[in-house]
Design a protein around this motif. Structure first.
Motif, PDB file in Angstrom:
ATOM      1  N   ALA A 245       0.808  -1.224   0.000  1.00  0.00           N
ATOM      2  CA  ALA A 245       0.000   0.000   0.000  1.00  0.00           C
ATOM      3  C   ALA A 245       0.841   1.275   0.000  1.00  0.00           C
ATOM      4  O   ALA A 245       0.309   2.359   0.184  1.00  0.00           O
ATOM      5  CB  ALA A 245      -0.938   0.004   1.215  1.00  0.00           C
ATOM      6  N   THR A 246       2.137   1.151  -0.199  1.00  0.00           N
ATOM      7  CA  THR A 246       3.016   2.328  -0.216  1.00  0.00           C
ATOM      8  C   THR A 246       3.352   2.695  -1.657  1.00  0.00           C
ATOM      9  O   THR A 246       3.984   1.923  -2.378  1.00  0.00           O
ATOM     10  CB  THR A 246       4.315   2.050   0.556  1.00  0.00           C
ATOM     11  OG1 THR A 246       3.999   1.716   1.911  1.00  0.00           O
ATOM     12  CG2 THR A 246       5.211   3.283   0.535  1.00  0.00           C
ATOM     13  N   TRP A 247       2.899   3.885  -2.043  1.00  0.00           N
ATOM     14  CA  TRP A 247       3.134   4.375  -3.409  1.00  0.00           C
ATOM     15  C   TRP A 247       4.118   5.540  -3.370  1.00  0.00           C
ATOM     16  O   TRP A 247       4.129   6.321  -2.423  1.00  0.00           O
ATOM     17  CB  TRP A 247       1.829   4.835  -4.055  1.00  0.00           C
ATOM     18  CG  TRP A 247       0.829   3.726  -4.231  1.00  0.00           C
ATOM     19  CD1 TRP A 247      -0.064   3.273  -3.303  1.00  0.00           C
ATOM     20  CD2 TRP A 247       0.638   2.920  -5.394  1.00  0.00           C
ATOM     21  NE1 TRP A 247      -0.809   2.238  -3.807  1.00  0.00           N
ATOM     22  CE2 TRP A 247      -0.397   2.005  -5.107  1.00  0.00           C
ATOM     23  CE3 TRP A 247       1.241   2.881  -6.650  1.00  0.00           C
ATOM     24  CZ2 TRP A 247      -0.840   1.059  -6.026  1.00  0.00           C
ATOM     25  CZ3 TRP A 247       0.797   1.954  -7.575  1.00  0.00           C
ATOM     26  CH2 TRP A 247      -0.233   1.052  -7.262  1.00  0.00           C
ATOM     27  N   VAL A 248       4.930   5.645  -4.395  1.00  0.00           N
ATOM     28  CA  VAL A 248       5.952   6.694  -4.473  1.00  0.00           C
ATOM     29  C   VAL A 248       5.865   7.370  -5.841  1.00  0.00           C
ATOM     30  O   VAL A 248       5.653   6.693  -6.858  1.00  0.00           O
ATOM     31  CB  VAL A 248       7.373   6.110  -4.271  1.00  0.00           C
ATOM     32  CG1 VAL A 248       8.443   7.188  -4.449  1.00  0.00           C
ATOM     33  CG2 VAL A 248       7.489   5.475  -2.887  1.00  0.00           C
ATOM     34  N   ASN A 249       6.041   8.689  -5.839  1.00  0.00           N
ATOM     35  CA  ASN A 249       6.033   9.455  -7.088  1.00  0.00           C
ATOM     36  C   ASN A 249       7.197  10.442  -7.061  1.00  0.00           C
ATOM     37  O   ASN A 249       7.017  11.655  -7.040  1.00  0.00           O
ATOM     38  CB  ASN A 249       4.692  10.176  -7.260  1.00  0.00           C
ATOM     39  CG  ASN A 249       4.597  10.932  -8.579  1.00  0.00           C
ATOM     40  OD1 ASN A 249       5.487  10.856  -9.433  1.00  0.00           O
ATOM     41  ND2 ASN A 249       3.513  11.699  -8.742  1.00  0.00           N
TER      42      ASN A 249
END
Length: 546
Positions: free
Chosen positions: A235-239
């Motif tokens: 559930a960890t998103w990075v941009n």
């Protein structure tokens, strides 16, 4: 198809077929049906790749779990742990669909030419010549870029290992170039000095190392590392690329995972050296995507749970986050170096097969007069049983490309995208034509021919002559299921090729610009210039030698 200028080839091929065993006779007949005579074999007239050899070849060129570590940075920066997981599943499914289509086509036409030969069979007569020429160049460019990229990555991994084990070491661009050249030299020795007999044995060996090395890395990593929570992984998103939406960031980071599955058609270009190729090559392709997909997904999940500090991993001075992950997990420089060395060794071993594949593709296209100097590059060494000139040419191109990092490492890194775009575009052309033929019943089923009211002479002519171009092989996905897989493969490739030209950052600078579009379009433009100046007068599609 064009006709060969030499009337002696048919008699030569007939004598070769008459002197073979039943299985070898079938291989010769399959190739003769495509208008080609078998020349890629040793003096003893036997094909060199059996089932285990070609399975090892196909599986260890993909080396998905190892290759995923080398491009780990892209999905972590654009997508994060969650993006890497879901992106992997999407790429795995898309690649499996592509492999299924490649398996159908190689089962129907087992030739080293692969995509451009299939294109000439599937396209309409008016479009055959030009479309097969363009597809041939896309495949040649894609494989030349793939081999060069793999060698460069291996060179920088060796440099990263030096940094990991000796922090006082100061890296320079020319160091990685010399290491890169040493990897090219290793592949050249295995392919040329060993001849046609050594490579199959070598591929079988590294298949064992591929599986054993997986457990040698996975077990200490999982046992010794601190573990993150499921939420941190799924559930960890990075941009970090600064894109407007997380969705765009996800697709930009997808290319790193795509490259871990690159080289799906490798075994295809070894078909003329494989025993019972219409059955063995498709089986090896489908088993390789299953085995590599499972091992890669297991290693990805384990690595993400053992990730530790994500920022520290991304900022690793080695240039490879996985080395920092190994170091954080084991707490030992020696342990981390040993684990990373396994990946390095597997990468170097994989380049030997990539050199063989790239050279066979170049040789096949030269045999049909699609490249300048085709007379030289289409020669086969009678002693080694391989196209030595084509192998040396491929190695030389990579050596020259190794000079690029001395001026701009960023420009060379875009070869990764050129590899993806070149190969995937060649797959796409064939899959679109295959879908058209599939939907219009343009490919006959062997059982329909067998049950048809034909005389024995008519049946023999349809099945065993060069005119029998559109008959399904032993591997065939029938009905709507086959159509659905074909459509999904095309959609997946459209997405992949489109985002392969995107830069990693929304704010583009000289150092973050993706120049792969310039490289791909520029190379194809030069090939088109050659086509209109010279090739259209000598290239008529695959030449009928028999």
């Amino acid at each position: 198809m064009a006709k060969s200028e030499s009337p002696k080839t048919a008699n030569l091929a007939s004598r070769e077929v008459e002197g073979t065993s039943s299985s070898e006779h079938r291989d010769e007949a399959d190739l003769a049906r495509l208008g080609k005579r078998s020349v890629l074999k040793l003096i003893r007239k036997k094909r060199n790749f059996g089932f285990m050899a070609v399975l090892g070849f196909s599986t260890t060129i993909l080396i998905t779990w190892e290759g995923l570590f080398t491009t780990f940075l892209q999905p972590l920066q654009n997508g994060g742990p969650a993006g890497a997981v879901y992106g992997y599943i999407f790429v795995w499914a898309g690649t499996a669909a592509i492999f299924a289509m490649l398996s159908e086509m190689v089962s129907m036409a087992p030739t080293s030419g692969g995509q451009y030969h299939w294109c000439s069979m599937l396209a309409s007569p008016r479009a055959m010549k030009f479309s097969s020429y363009v597809t041939g160049w896309l495949t040649v460019v894609g494989w030349q870029a793939t081999f060069a990229t793999a060698c460069y990555l291996c060179g920088t991994i060796i440099q990263g290992l030096i940094i990991l084990s000796s922090p006082s070491y100061v890296p320079h661009p020319w160091h990685s170039t010399f290491l890169y050249w040493s990897v090219v030299a290793f592949g050249l020795v295995i392919n040329v000095v060993g001849g046609a007999s050594l490579l199959p044995k070598f591929e079988g060996l590294i298949l064992v190392l591929h599986v054993v090395g997986f457990f040698a890395v996975l077990i200490p990593l999982v046992y010794m590392s601190d573990h993150s929570s499921a939420e941190d992984v799924f559930a960890t998103w990075v941009n970090d690329g600064g894109w407007e939406t997380q969705g765009v960031s996800f697709f930009v980071g997808l290319i790193g995972v795509v490259f871990a599955f690159a080289g799906g058609d490798a075994a295809v270009h070894m078909a003329e050296e494989t025993q019972n190729a219409p059955k063995i090559v498709p089986i090896s392709l489908m088993f390789s995507i299953l085995l590599n997909g499972v091992l890669g997904f297991a290693m990805l999940i384990a690595s993400l749970f053992c990730l530790g500090n994500l920022d520290d991993a991304i900022a690793s001075p080695t240039g490879y986050p996985y080395m920092a992950i190994f170091l954080q997990g084991t707490g030992s420089i020696a342990g981390a170096t040993t684990m990373a060395s396994i990946i390095c060794v597997m990468g170097i071993c994989a380049t030997t097969g990539m050199l063989a594949t790239a050279s066979r593709m170049f040789w096949a296209f030269a045999r049909d007069r699609g490249v300048p100097g085709w007379r030289l590059w289409s020669q086969v060494s009678p002693r080694a049983g391989i196209p030595v000139n084509a192998v040396i040419f491929t190695a030389t191109v990579s050596v020259l490309l190794g000079l690029i990092p001395l001026g701009s490492p960023v420009a060379f890194n875009d070869l990764t995208s050129m590899s993806t775009s070149g190969l995937y575009l060649s797959y796409m052309v064939c899959c679109i034509l295959l879908l058209y033929r599939r939907c219009t019943n343009g490919i006959a089923d062997p059982s329909d021919i067998t049950n048809a009211d034909l005389s024995p002479a008519e049946h023999e002519q349809i099945v065993n002559t060069a005119g029998a171009k559109l008959v399904w092989g032993p591997f065939h996905i029938k009905g709507l299921f086959g159509v659905a897989i074909n459509v999904f493969a095309i959609v997946y490739m459209l997405i992949t090729v489109f985002f392969s030209f995107w830069p990693p950052m929304a704010e583009v600078t000289v150092s973050t610009m993706n120049y792969s579009a310039v490289g791909t379009v520029g190379t194809m433009a030069l090939s088109l210039v050659y086509y209109f100046v010279r090739a259209r007068h000598v290239y008529e599609g695959p030449i009928v030698e028999i």
